[in-house]
Design an enzyme around this catalytic site. Structure first.
Site: not given
Ligand SMILES: *[C@@H]1O[C@H](CO)[C@@H](O)[C@H](O)[C@H]1NC(C)=O
Length: 262
Positions: A55-58
Site C-alpha cells: 500500500c502506497g499510503h503505508c
C-alpha cells in the site's frame, strides 16, 4: 491545512508481497497474534499501525512512523502488524481493519478500548502529539505543598510515590508509569521548582522521588536515576516486597537517552 483520509482498501490488495516497510534500525516492532497478545498484557499505552506492504499510503507513512517510534521510545512502544501475512489476518479482522494504514492507540494495553487515528496528517509530529496526549492520567496532581500531608494520610494503606518536579506539567514518564501501575501503586506529582518542599520535608533540594511505603507515613528518598528502566525496577521491587526501602536504591544508572529523564 486539511487532509483527506487516504487509505488503501482491502479489496484492492494485489497478491504480491513487497517485504518490510519500516527501517530495521527503527523502534517499530512487528507483531504477530502471539506477540500482540503479550504486548497488550503489559498495560502500557501503545501505538499499533496495521499496514500492508504493497500500500502506497503505508509506504509514505513508514518513515514518519519510524521517526515517531524513535521519539516515543522507551516511553510508548510502537508496533506494526503486516495484515498481508496470512497468520495476521484474523487479528486484523478482529481489530476491524478495513483500510491501510490503520493506526490505533491502546491507552492501557487491552484494559481500555483502543482509539483509531482519523486524520490524514500522518507525520511524526502529529502522531507524537496524538499519542502523548492520550496517555490516561492517573497521577494525582498536588498543586500546593499543603496538599501533600492529606494525600499521604488518605493513601497510607497503599504504596505511593511522590514526584517533586521543576516542570509545570506532569512529565510524560511519570504519567506513563502511573498508567502502567494503575491500581497497584499510587503516583502523585508536586511542582517544587525551588526545592523548598523537599527541604520542608527534611530532604535536600535535589530530591526528585519520595516513596511512602504502605502503612508508613514517613517517606524514603529514592536516589537512583529518574529514568524508566531503574524506576520500573524500583516499582517492581516495591510490589514484590524486595525493595530495600532503608537505603532505597542504587538502581542501575543506565539508559543514555536524555528525554526520558524526569
Ligand atoms: C495489568 O493490569 C491488570 C489489572 O487491570 C493486572 O491484573 C495485571 O497484573 C497487570 N499486568 C501487568 C503486567 O502489570
Amino acid at each position: 491545512m486539511r487532509f483527506s483520509l487516504q487509505v488503501c482498501l482491502l479489496a484492492l490488495a494485489p497478491s504480491l508481497a513487497l517485504g518490510a516497510i519500516f527501517p530495521s534500525n527503527s523502534h517499530v516492532q512487528m507483531l504477530d497474534p502471539k506477540s500482540f497478545k503479550k504486548a497488550m498484557k503489559s498495560n502500557q499505552t501503545s501505538l499499533v499501525a496495521f499496514v500492508a506492504p504493497w500500500c502506497g499510503h503505508c509506504q509514505r507513512m513508514a518513515p514518519e512512523y519510524a521517526k515517531v517510534s524513535d521519539k516515543l521510545y522507551p516511553l510508548i512502544p510502537t508496533y506494526a502488524v503486516d495484515c498481508d501475512e496470512e497468520k495476521n489476518k484474523p487479528l486484523c479482522a478482529e481489530q476491524r481493519v478495513q483500510g491501510f494504514p490503520t493506526v490505533k492507540l491502546f491507552p492501557r494495553g487491552n484494559k481500555v478500548a483502543p482509539m483509531t487515528y482519523d486524520s490524514g496528517d500522518r507525520t511524526a509530529s502529529a502522531f507524537y502529539k496524538w499519542a502523548t496526549l492520550r496517555v490516561p492520567n492517573h497521577v494525582t496532581k498536588l498543586s500546593k505543598a499543603g496538599n501533600i500531608e492529606s494525600w499521604v494520610d488518605k493513601t497510607k494503606e497503599e504504596n505511593t510515590l511522590l514526584l517533586l518536579t521543576k516542570e509545570k506539567k506532569v512529565p510524560l514518564l511519570w504519567k506513563v508509569l502511573a498508567n502502567k501501575y494503575y491500581g497497584k501503586l499510587g503516583l502523585a506529582a508536586h511542582r517544587d521548582d525551588d526545592g523548598q518542599t523537599a527541604k520542608d520535608l527534611g530532604f535536600d533540594d535535589s530530591t526528585k522521588v519520595l516513596i511512602y511505603p504502605a502503612g508508613d507515613s514517613k517517606p524514603v528518598k529514592y536516589d537512583g536515576a529518574t529514568k524508566i528502566e531503574p524506576l520500573t525496577k524500583l516499582f517492581n521491587s516495591i510490589l514484590d516486597g524486595t525493595a530495600d526501602l532503608g537505603t532505597a536504591n542504587e538502581a542501575a544508572k543506565t539508559s543514555d537517552r536524555p528525554d526520558d529523564e524526569l
